[in-house]
Enzyme design. Structure first.
Site, short mmCIF file in Angstrom:
data_model
loop_
_atom_site.label_atom_id
_atom_site.label_comp_id
_atom_site.label_asym_id
_atom_site.label_seq_id
_atom_site.Cartn_x
_atom_site.Cartn_y
_atom_site.Cartn_z
N ARG A 159 -81.23 70.64 55.94
CA ARG A 159 -81.36 70.98 54.51
C ARG A 159 -80.81 69.88 53.62
O ARG A 159 -81.49 69.39 52.72
CB ARG A 159 -80.57 72.26 54.18
CG ARG A 159 -81.12 73.57 54.54
CD ARG A 159 -82.51 73.95 54.14
NE ARG A 159 -82.87 74.01 52.75
CZ ARG A 159 -84.03 73.56 52.25
NH1 ARG A 159 -84.91 72.96 53.03
NH2 ARG A 159 -84.33 73.70 51.00
N ILE A 160 -79.56 69.49 53.87
CA ILE A 160 -78.91 68.52 52.98
C ILE A 160 -79.56 67.14 53.11
O ILE A 160 -79.86 66.49 52.11
CB ILE A 160 -77.40 68.40 53.28
CG1 ILE A 160 -76.72 69.77 53.25
CG2 ILE A 160 -76.72 67.43 52.32
CD1 ILE A 160 -76.49 70.37 51.90
N ASP A 209 -82.00 61.59 63.50
CA ASP A 209 -81.95 63.03 63.80
C ASP A 209 -82.60 63.23 65.15
O ASP A 209 -83.42 62.42 65.58
CB ASP A 209 -82.68 63.84 62.72
CG ASP A 209 -82.30 65.31 62.76
OD1 ASP A 209 -81.65 65.79 61.82
OD2 ASP A 209 -82.65 66.01 63.74
N SER A 217 -67.79 70.29 48.89
CA SER A 217 -68.86 71.28 49.09
C SER A 217 -69.59 71.54 47.79
O SER A 217 -69.12 71.17 46.71
CB SER A 217 -68.26 72.59 49.61
OG SER A 217 -67.55 73.24 48.57
N CYS A 218 -70.73 72.24 47.89
CA CYS A 218 -71.50 72.58 46.68
C CYS A 218 -70.66 73.42 45.74
O CYS A 218 -70.65 73.21 44.52
CB CYS A 218 -72.79 73.29 47.05
SG CYS A 218 -72.58 74.70 48.15
N THR A 219 -69.90 74.38 46.29
CA THR A 219 -69.08 75.26 45.45
C THR A 219 -67.98 74.48 44.74
O THR A 219 -67.71 74.71 43.55
CB THR A 219 -68.47 76.39 46.31
OG1 THR A 219 -69.51 77.06 47.01
CG2 THR A 219 -67.73 77.39 45.45
N THR A 229 -77.29 80.40 53.80
CA THR A 229 -77.33 79.06 54.41
C THR A 229 -77.79 79.16 55.86
O THR A 229 -77.92 80.25 56.41
CB THR A 229 -75.95 78.36 54.38
OG1 THR A 229 -75.05 79.08 55.24
CG2 THR A 229 -75.38 78.31 52.97
N ARG A 252 -71.95 86.22 50.46
CA ARG A 252 -73.26 85.67 50.79
C ARG A 252 -74.31 86.72 50.41
O ARG A 252 -74.20 87.88 50.82
CB ARG A 252 -73.35 85.35 52.28
CG ARG A 252 -72.46 84.18 52.72
CD ARG A 252 -72.95 82.89 52.09
NE ARG A 252 -72.11 81.75 52.43
CZ ARG A 252 -72.34 80.94 53.47
NH1 ARG A 252 -73.37 81.14 54.27
NH2 ARG A 252 -71.54 79.91 53.68
#
Length: 303
Positions: free
Chosen positions: A6-7, A28, A143-145, A174, A226
């Site tokens: 995702r990231i 990857d 982190s995103c948060t 997630t 979540r």
């Protein structure tokens, strides 16, 4: 880019919109054809805006050839062969100085971890402590948060002083979650079906703010729920203020920051928005002026 999940893929898409970043290599364990497919189609962000193909084992994006490798050990990546300046470490695995340093051994100059570090690797958050960067070769972008919370917490603390605060993040699903109930040995609740439940969870984001803003160390903590949405999360910050202020004054301070020192990092809106309105948002934090509420001039909830 190390790790094309995702990231990694979102980092790639974001880089395509900038003229000062060139992606030269991706590592990857996926094969190149599958990487091309995953880049081309995205359930959350839609189709990739450009051409994606595979030629001679390379990914070719908008006519630009990108080296593709499938190495488990970053030390073997030979980044210097393709002139890598910075590695976006997006596997979620190599989150310490010792493990991330393998990228430096392989010829990269710098490494940015796309999650909070598991050791004392310094964390830097836009709108909070970017000015403290002193040339370290391995850093974490937290982190995103934390990226959502830190700019807001800084504005409030700088203007009114935070005595103490609690944060709740209403967090989108997630990849670690389960589509239906399944085993999750460390976090039993986390193993419950993501689409069926509001799941209480832990988050280190509020404590991490104390690392990027030392003046708030020990003053904030928090938890997460979540929820069954695919993208965009909400930070609900409830704080006790040192200096009394009306909600209008708080809004003014945040709006001023969003148009000044934090322009492009902290956004401000008075529209009747909902979460999907922020899909693909460029600001890391957007203050929702209509959603917050004050109990009195020293106790306020900000969204």
């Amino acid at each position: 880019i190390n790790g094309f999940g995702r990231i990694g893929r979102i980092v790639f898409r974001a880089a395509q919109k900038r003229s000062d970043i060139e992606i030269v290599a991706i590592n990857d364990l996926l094969d190149a054809e599958y990487m091309a497919y995953m880049l081309k189609y995205d359930s959350t962000h839609g189709r990739f805006d450009g051409t994606v193909e595979v030629k001679d084992g390379h990914l070719v994006v908008n006519g630009k050839k990108i080296r593709v490798t499938a190495e488990r050990d970053p030390a073997n990546l030979k980044w210097d062969e393709v002139g890598v300046d910075v590695v976006a470490e997006a596997t979620g695995i190599f989150l310490t100085d010792e493990t991330a340093r393998k990228h430096i051994t392989a010829g990269a100059k710098k490494v940015v971890l796309t999650g909070p570090s598991k050791d004392n690797t310094p964390m830097f958050v836009r709108g909070a402590n970017f000015d403290a960067y002193a040339g370290q070769d391995i850093v974490s972008n937290a982190s995103c948060t934390t990226n959502c919370l830190a700019p807001l917490a800084k504005v409030i603390n700088d203007n009114f002083g935070i005595v103490e605060g609690l944060m709740t993040t209403v967090h989108a699903t997630t990849a670690t979650q389960k589509t239906v109930d399944g085993p999750s040995h460390k976090d039993w609740r986390g193993g419950r079906g993501a689409a069926q439940n509001i799941i209480p969870s832990s988050t280190g984001a509020a404590k991490a703010v104390g690392k990027v803003l030392p003046e708030l160390n020990g003053k904030l903590t928090g938890m997460a729920f979540r929820v069954p949405t695919p993208n965009v999360s909400v930070v609900d910050l409830t704080v006790r203020l040192e200096k009394a202020a009306s909600y209008e004054e708080i809004k003014k301070a945040i709006k001023a920051a969003s148009e000044g020192a934090m322009k492009g990092v902290l956004g401000y809106t008075e529209d009747d928005v909902v979460s999907t309105d922020f899909n693909g948002e460029v600001c890391t934090s957007v203050f929702d002026a209509k959603a917050g509420i004050a109990l009195n001039d020293n106790f306020v909830k900000l969204v």
